[in-house]
Design a protein around this motif. Sequence first.
Motif, mmCIF file in Angstrom:
data_model
loop_
_atom_site.group_PDB
_atom_site.id
_atom_site.type_symbol
_atom_site.label_atom_id
_atom_site.label_comp_id
_atom_site.label_asym_id
_atom_site.label_seq_id
_atom_site.Cartn_x
_atom_site.Cartn_y
_atom_site.Cartn_z
ATOM 1 N N TYR A 30 102.303 32.657 69.419
ATOM 2 C CA TYR A 30 102.108 31.846 70.280
ATOM 3 C C TYR A 30 101.758 30.440 69.793
ATOM 4 O O TYR A 30 102.212 29.441 70.330
ATOM 5 C CB TYR A 30 101.260 32.331 71.503
ATOM 6 C CG TYR A 30 99.728 31.997 71.099
ATOM 7 C CD1 TYR A 30 99.163 30.606 71.524
ATOM 8 C CD2 TYR A 30 98.656 32.950 70.655
ATOM 9 C CE1 TYR A 30 97.993 30.428 71.633
ATOM 10 C CE2 TYR A 30 97.497 32.411 70.649
ATOM 11 C CZ TYR A 30 97.014 31.203 70.847
ATOM 12 O OH TYR A 30 95.628 30.933 70.701
ATOM 13 N N LYS A 31 101.160 30.402 68.885
ATOM 14 C CA LYS A 31 100.741 29.022 68.191
ATOM 15 C C LYS A 31 101.928 28.547 67.558
ATOM 16 O O LYS A 31 102.090 27.154 67.369
ATOM 17 C CB LYS A 31 99.611 29.311 67.061
ATOM 18 C CG LYS A 31 98.420 29.594 67.551
ATOM 19 C CD LYS A 31 97.260 29.624 66.745
ATOM 20 C CE LYS A 31 96.014 30.075 66.892
ATOM 21 N NZ LYS A 31 94.880 30.487 66.248
ATOM 22 N N ALA A 32 102.943 29.102 66.946
ATOM 23 C CA ALA A 32 104.066 28.655 66.405
ATOM 24 C C ALA A 32 104.953 28.152 67.367
ATOM 25 O O ALA A 32 105.481 27.033 67.350
ATOM 26 C CB ALA A 32 104.577 29.599 65.422
ATOM 27 N N LYS A 33 105.044 28.785 68.625
ATOM 28 C CA LYS A 33 105.791 28.387 69.649
ATOM 29 C C LYS A 33 105.367 27.187 70.315
ATOM 30 O O LYS A 33 106.081 26.404 70.820
ATOM 31 C CB LYS A 33 106.063 29.448 70.800
ATOM 32 C CG LYS A 33 106.722 30.673 70.187
ATOM 33 C CD LYS A 33 107.070 31.839 71.251
ATOM 34 C CE LYS A 33 108.120 32.961 70.736
ATOM 35 N NZ LYS A 33 107.940 34.044 71.879
ATOM 36 N N LEU A 34 104.010 26.944 70.244
ATOM 37 C CA LEU A 34 103.557 25.850 70.973
ATOM 38 C C LEU A 34 103.747 24.480 70.007
ATOM 39 O O LEU A 34 104.114 23.449 70.811
ATOM 40 C CB LEU A 34 102.060 25.802 70.739
ATOM 41 C CG LEU A 34 101.579 26.664 72.007
ATOM 42 C CD1 LEU A 34 99.788 26.362 71.952
ATOM 43 C CD2 LEU A 34 101.674 26.115 73.323
ATOM 44 N N LYS A 35 104.060 24.761 68.767
ATOM 45 C CA LYS A 35 104.774 23.626 67.940
ATOM 46 C C LYS A 35 106.107 23.287 68.034
ATOM 47 O O LYS A 35 106.574 22.649 67.047
ATOM 48 C CB LYS A 35 104.287 23.725 66.579
ATOM 49 C CG LYS A 35 102.676 23.883 66.319
ATOM 50 C CD LYS A 35 101.949 22.541 66.788
ATOM 51 C CE LYS A 35 100.543 22.535 66.531
ATOM 52 N NZ LYS A 35 99.930 21.529 66.856
ATOM 53 N N GLY A 36 106.893 24.150 68.761
ATOM 54 C CA GLY A 36 108.296 24.432 68.675
ATOM 55 C C GLY A 36 109.003 25.156 67.853
ATOM 56 O O GLY A 36 110.406 24.969 67.836
ATOM 57 N N ILE A 37 108.340 26.027 67.081
ATOM 58 C CA ILE A 37 109.104 26.669 65.976
ATOM 59 C C ILE A 37 109.779 28.062 66.809
ATOM 60 O O ILE A 37 108.740 28.658 67.468
ATOM 61 C CB ILE A 37 108.103 27.126 65.012
ATOM 62 C CG1 ILE A 37 107.376 25.746 64.533
ATOM 63 C CG2 ILE A 37 108.487 27.844 63.833
ATOM 64 C CD1 ILE A 37 106.227 26.119 63.374
ATOM 65 N N HIS A 38 110.865 28.157 66.161
ATOM 66 C CA HIS A 38 111.578 29.374 66.910
ATOM 67 C C HIS A 38 111.173 30.740 66.156
ATOM 68 O O HIS A 38 111.308 30.759 64.761
ATOM 69 C CB HIS A 38 113.048 29.377 66.759
ATOM 70 C CG HIS A 38 113.794 30.298 67.448
ATOM 71 N ND1 HIS A 38 113.563 30.716 68.643
ATOM 72 C CD2 HIS A 38 114.593 31.511 66.977
ATOM 73 C CE1 HIS A 38 114.461 31.795 68.838
ATOM 74 N NE2 HIS A 38 115.216 32.069 67.887
ATOM 75 N N VAL A 39 110.422 31.616 66.669
ATOM 76 C CA VAL A 39 109.883 32.967 66.073
ATOM 77 C C VAL A 39 110.900 34.067 66.584
ATOM 78 O O VAL A 39 110.992 34.240 67.508
ATOM 79 C CB VAL A 39 108.438 33.273 66.470
ATOM 80 C CG1 VAL A 39 107.878 34.336 65.711
ATOM 81 C CG2 VAL A 39 107.443 31.755 66.162
ATOM 82 N N THR A 40 110.976 34.915 65.295
ATOM 83 C CA THR A 40 111.573 36.209 65.514
ATOM 84 C C THR A 40 111.171 37.231 64.566
ATOM 85 O O THR A 40 110.317 36.855 63.795
ATOM 86 C CB THR A 40 113.302 35.983 65.177
ATOM 87 O OG1 THR A 40 113.268 35.429 63.806
ATOM 88 C CG2 THR A 40 113.962 35.182 66.088
ATOM 89 N N GLU A 41 111.379 38.463 64.786
ATOM 90 C CA GLU A 41 110.828 39.451 63.976
ATOM 91 C C GLU A 41 112.320 40.347 63.445
ATOM 92 O O GLU A 41 113.065 40.279 64.005
ATOM 93 C CB GLU A 41 110.067 40.491 64.954
ATOM 94 C CG GLU A 41 108.925 39.896 65.224
ATOM 95 C CD GLU A 41 107.905 40.911 66.116
ATOM 96 O OE1 GLU A 41 108.067 42.062 65.824
ATOM 97 O OE2 GLU A 41 107.133 40.377 66.897
ATOM 98 N N THR A 42 111.880 40.802 62.403
ATOM 99 C CA THR A 42 112.781 41.763 61.668
ATOM 100 C C THR A 42 112.344 43.061 60.850
ATOM 101 O O THR A 42 111.076 42.897 60.656
ATOM 102 C CB THR A 42 113.816 40.897 60.651
ATOM 103 O OG1 THR A 42 114.744 41.710 60.146
ATOM 104 C CG2 THR A 42 112.960 40.372 59.600
ATOM 105 N N GLU A 43 113.003 43.845 60.503
ATOM 106 C CA GLU A 43 112.419 45.144 60.133
ATOM 107 C C GLU A 43 112.329 44.641 58.535
ATOM 108 O O GLU A 43 113.166 43.883 57.792
ATOM 109 C CB GLU A 43 113.415 46.181 60.008
ATOM 110 C CG GLU A 43 113.001 47.687 59.651
ATOM 111 C CD GLU A 43 113.261 47.835 58.157
ATOM 112 O OE1 GLU A 43 112.397 48.577 57.517
ATOM 113 O OE2 GLU A 43 114.255 47.194 57.421
ATOM 114 N N GLU A 44 111.513 45.110 57.673
ATOM 115 C CA GLU A 44 110.764 44.526 56.491
ATOM 116 C C GLU A 44 110.910 45.422 55.446
ATOM 117 O O GLU A 44 110.221 45.289 54.365
ATOM 118 C CB GLU A 44 109.485 43.789 56.401
ATOM 119 C CG GLU A 44 108.261 44.636 56.963
ATOM 120 C CD GLU A 44 107.119 44.126 56.242
ATOM 121 O OE1 GLU A 44 106.782 43.019 56.209
ATOM 122 O OE2 GLU A 44 106.295 45.138 55.915
ATOM 123 N N SER A 45 111.564 46.775 55.560
ATOM 124 C CA SER A 45 111.313 47.572 54.362
ATOM 125 C C SER A 45 112.080 47.194 53.079
ATOM 126 O O SER A 45 112.938 46.394 53.221
ATOM 127 C CB SER A 45 112.082 48.907 54.666
ATOM 128 O OG SER A 45 113.284 48.695 55.253
#
Length: 442
Positions: free
Chosen positions: A337-352
Amino acid sequence: MFVTHSFQIPYDRNIYKELRTMQREAASVWNDIVREATSYYFACKKWVSKTEIQAIRKQTYNLHSQTVQAIADKYAANRETIRQLRKTDKKAKYPWRRKYYYCIPLKKASMDISTDTITIKKVDYGFSLSDLLTKKKKKNWNEKVPKQHTSVVIPNRSEEHLDACNYAEIVWRNGAYWFCYAVQVPEQDLSAYEKKVAGGDLGEIHAVTVATEDRALVLSGRAMRSISQFRAKALADLSKKMSRCKKGSRQWKKYKDTRNRLRQTSNNQLEALEHKTTKEIVAFLEAEKVTHLVIGNVSGIERGTKKNEQKKRKQNKVRRQQLSLWNQGKIKQKLTYKAKLKGIHVTETEESYTSQDCPFCGGRHRAKGRTFICSVHKTEIHRDVNGAQNIARKQHHMAVQPLVSVVFKQPVWYQRFLSKKQGDSSLKDKPPTGKSIAGRTA
């Protein structure tokens, strides 16, 4: 984007007494909803809808009608969340526990907000619920139920204008009532920036590692891990001592108060460290003008460590405890949520295997300690930095080039923990001399 802010309601005996009564009434609403919905499910093999729940609860409690509807909304949302969780975890349980106090949800119609005060609306019926139901069973009973509109007035200490606030809650936290409200905050526009990608790797020793093509920031998580480990040991010791006492005795109550105080203190410390850690990360992303952040998803890593034979061989009892105490979910939520406030697009991915994949030769090598060494090109890189870059490469293109700088930081440093040596202008770390958590909670 909606964010939640809060302020503490100053202590006033009459106000706190009214809020406590409203909390008990809200708990009655929740308990009745849970009991009736569960009975309906076992009888009809399907869940009662939210609209039916709200219709049944009308004009029954000494709360505003919108507050009762908000509690029904929270139950429906909780039930839907558990339904989604049960697709992967069959141990997840639907709401069943009896509550004695519950938070007071407030919709816009159930509160009047002015510059100085906030008026919380409620109603007061002349009959109790049991008397009302008894009278309704009698034939030809047409007596009008007396209904009186009352309210509780609290001071408005918010820093924003709450004219557009549509939802709020009154919760009990750290020995006081807090007014939590949702406000809409505009996000920054980074469309003028050139696309720049960064990857984030969550860890236990290093809480968050974020890396771009040529720079990286590594933040230590040892302070959070030590607090969690101490809390687990102290709570286990207190539980052992409480089991030897008679329940309800004076000594048992002393141990219980100590346990609650320990939990409250450690939760406050962990939350402060989580905020400071994520604040450092977002400041780094803002300075590097990052527009896209990819975070590795490690949810569920602590599950099945005993039943899964492959996991059981890799992890012992100590390691399983460390994984169960790891607060990666809270860090990820705050960072998102802090990154989104700065306008940064945040996504998640599998990290194995992201820490073992080599960006130079394309092979896979096992890291030794905290350093990843490519056996083909003989290049070295920090394993967490390598993992963060490979996480970003799973969704975006990132060039392979030598790192210019890798900065290692603690979430926070206090001046009393640092000292200057004679003849040396650099600050050296010194072990803290203040009281430990155990000393403060004893």
